[in-house]
Scaffold this motif. Sequence first.
Motif, mmCIF file in Angstrom:
data_model
loop_
_atom_site.group_PDB
_atom_site.id
_atom_site.type_symbol
_atom_site.label_atom_id
_atom_site.label_comp_id
_atom_site.label_asym_id
_atom_site.label_seq_id
_atom_site.Cartn_x
_atom_site.Cartn_y
_atom_site.Cartn_z
ATOM 1 N N ALA A 103 0.830 -1.201 0.000
ATOM 2 C CA ALA A 103 0.000 0.000 0.000
ATOM 3 C C ALA A 103 0.870 1.259 0.000
ATOM 4 N N LEU A 104 1.944 1.250 0.785
ATOM 5 C CA LEU A 104 2.845 2.403 0.810
ATOM 6 C C LEU A 104 3.543 2.592 -0.534
ATOM 7 N N ASP A 109 4.016 5.581 -5.589
ATOM 8 C CA ASP A 109 3.939 5.609 -7.048
ATOM 9 C C ASP A 109 2.916 6.635 -7.523
ATOM 10 N N ARG A 110 1.775 6.689 -6.851
ATOM 11 C CA ARG A 110 0.738 7.668 -7.218
ATOM 12 C C ARG A 110 1.219 9.088 -6.988
ATOM 13 N N ALA A 113 3.751 9.904 -9.706
ATOM 14 C CA ALA A 113 3.076 10.138 -10.982
ATOM 15 C C ALA A 113 2.386 11.495 -10.983
ATOM 16 N N SER A 114 1.772 11.850 -9.872
ATOM 17 C CA SER A 114 1.084 13.133 -9.760
ATOM 18 C C SER A 114 2.076 14.285 -9.851
ATOM 19 N N GLN A 115 3.214 14.142 -9.164
ATOM 20 C CA GLN A 115 4.226 15.196 -9.211
ATOM 21 C C GLN A 115 4.827 15.311 -10.609
#
Length: 125
Positions: A103-104, A109-110, A113-115
């Motif tokens: 989960a971490l 990763d999210r 990807a957002s950055q």
Amino acid sequence: MKRIALLFVLVMGLAAASAARSQQPGNRPVAKPNAKAATDTVDFKPSPELQKSLEDLAAALQTLAMRIASDPQVKTAAMQVASGAVTTAQQVIAEQSVHIQEALKAAADRISASQSAQHSGSKTP
């Protein structure tokens, strides 16, 4: 045994009340969000009934804490319950460590990807 279970519930309630109090608006300065702030946030405004209930719970838990501090027998029982809660938490974390790590990693990763998307979006005019 009922006494210990009740004490455990009240200690957990104390933790919940403490968390609720820390979220109450106070005299702390609040940073103004900029236009690029995350859009997936939620404002929490408790109803007056909930607010009163939380205040009553906090008062009851404070009374309990005073009793625990003053009564050696209750203090001993509280320490045993707290020790059991810590042991249980350690066991759950040990058993679920693979899932927690997954989960971490997924969250990291999210975020990455957002950055990356933000950086690439800001470079192109």
